[in-house]
Enzyme design. Structure first.
Site, PDB file in Angstrom:
ATOM      1  N   GLU A 158       0.860  -1.196   0.000  1.00 37.35           N
ATOM      2  CA  GLU A 158       0.000   0.000   0.000  1.00 37.35           C
ATOM      3  C   GLU A 158       0.885   1.231   0.000  1.00 37.35           C
ATOM      4  OE1 GLU A 158      -2.809   0.450   3.209  1.00 37.35           O
ATOM      5  OE2 GLU A 158      -3.285  -1.688   3.251  1.00 37.35           O
ATOM      6  N   GLU A 172     -13.853   5.699  -0.753  1.00 43.98           N
ATOM      7  CA  GLU A 172     -14.782   4.763  -0.090  1.00 43.98           C
ATOM      8  C   GLU A 172     -15.512   5.471   1.043  1.00 43.98           C
ATOM      9  OE1 GLU A 172     -12.773   0.778   0.536  1.00 43.98           O
ATOM     10  OE2 GLU A 172     -11.091   1.926  -0.290  1.00 43.98           O
ATOM     11  N   LYS A 210     -15.598   4.325   4.977  1.00 42.70           N
ATOM     12  CA  LYS A 210     -14.407   4.383   5.815  1.00 42.70           C
ATOM     13  C   LYS A 210     -14.555   5.562   6.782  1.00 42.70           C
ATOM     14  CE  LYS A 210     -10.609   2.715   4.497  1.00 42.70           C
ATOM     15  NZ  LYS A 210      -9.248   2.488   3.955  1.00 42.70           N
ATOM     16  N   GLU A 222      -9.245   9.188   5.229  1.00 43.90           N
ATOM     17  CA  GLU A 222      -9.460   7.777   4.880  1.00 43.90           C
ATOM     18  C   GLU A 222     -10.464   7.600   3.742  1.00 43.90           C
ATOM     19  OE1 GLU A 222      -7.859   5.142   5.922  1.00 43.90           O
ATOM     20  OE2 GLU A 222      -6.586   6.249   7.313  1.00 43.90           O
TER      21      GLU A 222
END
Length: 339
Positions: A258, A310, A313, A318
Site C-alpha cells: 500500500e 470509499e 471508511k 481515509e
C-alpha cells in the site's frame, strides 16, 4: 566506460523482459463503500487502464468470478478476524481454500495470499505465523508452489526507523517478526509492507521537505552514511531491509502493498494536485525497475492505495485515497503514464 556499458545493457535486458503490460504496479481494490460499481465493471477498469496487479483485503466471489481469464495478478487477503480459528485447526483453512482458491486455480492468477493486515504488534499477532504455516502445508500438498504465503505489516512494527541504517523492530514486534521472516526466508516469499510518506509529512510538515515526501526531489535530502536518499519511500523501504537484516534475514524481499496520498480531508496537505503528484511519482518509481540505495539491484513491486474513494471508511482522509470516484470518473490521471 565498460562498467557503464554493462549497466546500460542490464537495464535494457530488464526492460525487455518486462513490457508495460507486465510492469508490477498494482492497485488496492477496497470495497468499503455503498455506492461502488459492480466488480465486473471494476475489473474492466483495471484492464482498460493496464493495471496488471490487484490486491483484495478479503475474498469476494463476485470479484473472483470477474477475474477469470484476465491475467491480472491477485494478492488475496485473509480477514484478521478469521485467523484464530485458522491457527487452531486445518478445517477452516481447507474450507477457505476450497471456497476462494480451488475453483479458480485454472483461470485466476493468484500471486500472494496475505494472512491478515497490519496485525503486528497486536492481540492477533501470534496467529499470523501458524496460519501461514497451515496454508503452506495445504499448498505444498497440492504442489501449488506458484502461490506465495505472506502477511502485510506497517511501519508500526519498527521501534526505530530513522535514519534507515538504525532501524530495528520494536520490542513488541521483534519475536513475532523474527518467526514470520524465518518462514518467508524458507519459502522464498517477500514481506508485504504498507508505506505512507503522507502520514510522516502530515505529522511534521515544517521539518520534512514536501518534494522528499512526494518523491519529487532531484537532490540528496537525507544522507545515511554512504547511502543518500532523494525520496522518503526509498528510505522507508531500506528501513525494513536494515531491520530484517538485523534479525538475520537479509534474503527476504519486500513488496510495497500500500502507498498513496489522499486528495482531501486535511486541508492544504491533501489537495488533488498533491495526491496526483505523489501517486504519479510512485507509479513511475515502481515502473522504473530500480532498487533502493541499500539494495540497488532489487526490483520493488508496488500497489497504489486505492482504486476508489470509499464512503464507509472513517471520515477525513481515509475516504479520499481513491484514484477514481465511485461513478468511475478519475480523480486525477495516473496509469496512462505507463502507456
Amino acid at each position: 566506460m565498460m562498467i557503464l556499458i554493462i549497466q546500460i545493457a542490464l537495464a535494457l535486458c530488464a526492460l525487455a523482459a518486462r513490457t508495460d503490460a507486465s510492469i508490477a504496479v498494482g492497485v488496492n481494490y477496497g470495497r468499503l463503500g455503498d455506492n461502488l460499481p459492480p466488480p465486473a465493471e471494476v475489473v474492466k477498469m483495471f484492464q482498460k487502464n493496464g493495471i496488471t496487479e490487484m490486491r483484495l483485503f478479503d475474498p469476494d466471489i463476485a470479484v473472483l468470478e470477474a477475474l477469470r481469464n484476465t491475467h491480472i495478478g491477485l494478492t488475496l487477503g485473509i480477514r484478521n478476524e478469521d485467523l484464530p480459528a485458522m491457527a487452531a485447526s486445518m478445517e477452516p483453512v481447507n474450507t477457505w481454500f476450497k471456497t476462494y482458491v480451488e475453483p479458480y486455480l485454472d483461470d485466476v492468477d493468484f500471486a500472494y495470499i496475505a494472512v491478515g493486515n497490519e496485525l503486528v504488534p497486536g492481540d492477533l499477532a501470534n496467529y499470523v505465523l501458524p496460519v501461514m504455516q497451515n496454508f503452506q502445508t495445504l499448498l505444498d500438498a497440492q504442489n501449488l508452489n506458484g502461490i506465495s504465503m505472506t502477511t502485510c505489516v506497517a511501519t508500526t512494527v519498527l521501534g526505530t526507523s530513522f535514519p534507515p541504517s538504525q532501524s530495528v523492530f520494536s520490542d513488541q514486534s521483534r519475536e513475532v517478526m523474527t518467526g514470520i521472516l524465518g518462514f518467508l526466508s524458507a519459502q522464498g516469499s517477500p514481506l508485504l509492507i504498507n508505506l505512507y510518506p503522507y502520514f510522516a509529512y502530515a505529522s511534521d510538515p515544517k521539518n520534512i521537505r514536501l518534494d522528499y515526501a512526494q518523491l519529487s526531489a532531484t537532490d540528496i535530502v537525507v544522507q545515511d552514511g554512504s547511502l543518500g536518499y532523494s525520496n522518503m519511500l526509498d528510505a522507508m523501504i531500506d528501513a525494513f531491509f536494515w531491520a530484517t537484516e538485523k534479525v538475520g534475514f537479509a534474503d527476504v524481499d519486500v513488496v510495497v502493498s500500500e502507498s498513496g496520498w489522499p486528495s482531501d480531508g486535511n486541508g492544504e496537505l491533501t489537495t488533488i494536485s498533491m495526491a496526483a503528484t505523489y501517486n504519479q511519482n510512485f507509479v513511475r518509481r515502481i515502473a522504473s525497475l530500480t532498487g533502493t540505495p541499500k539494495r540497488p539491484n532489487k526490483f520493488i513491486e508496488g500497489f497504489v492505495f486505492a482504486m476508489f474513494n470509499e464512503n464507509l471508511k472513517p471520515p477525513g482522509v481515509e475516504q479520499h485515497f481513491g484514484l477514481y470516484y465511485p461513478d468511475m470518473r478519475p480523480v486525477y490521471p495516473v496509469f496512462p503514464l505507463l502507456h
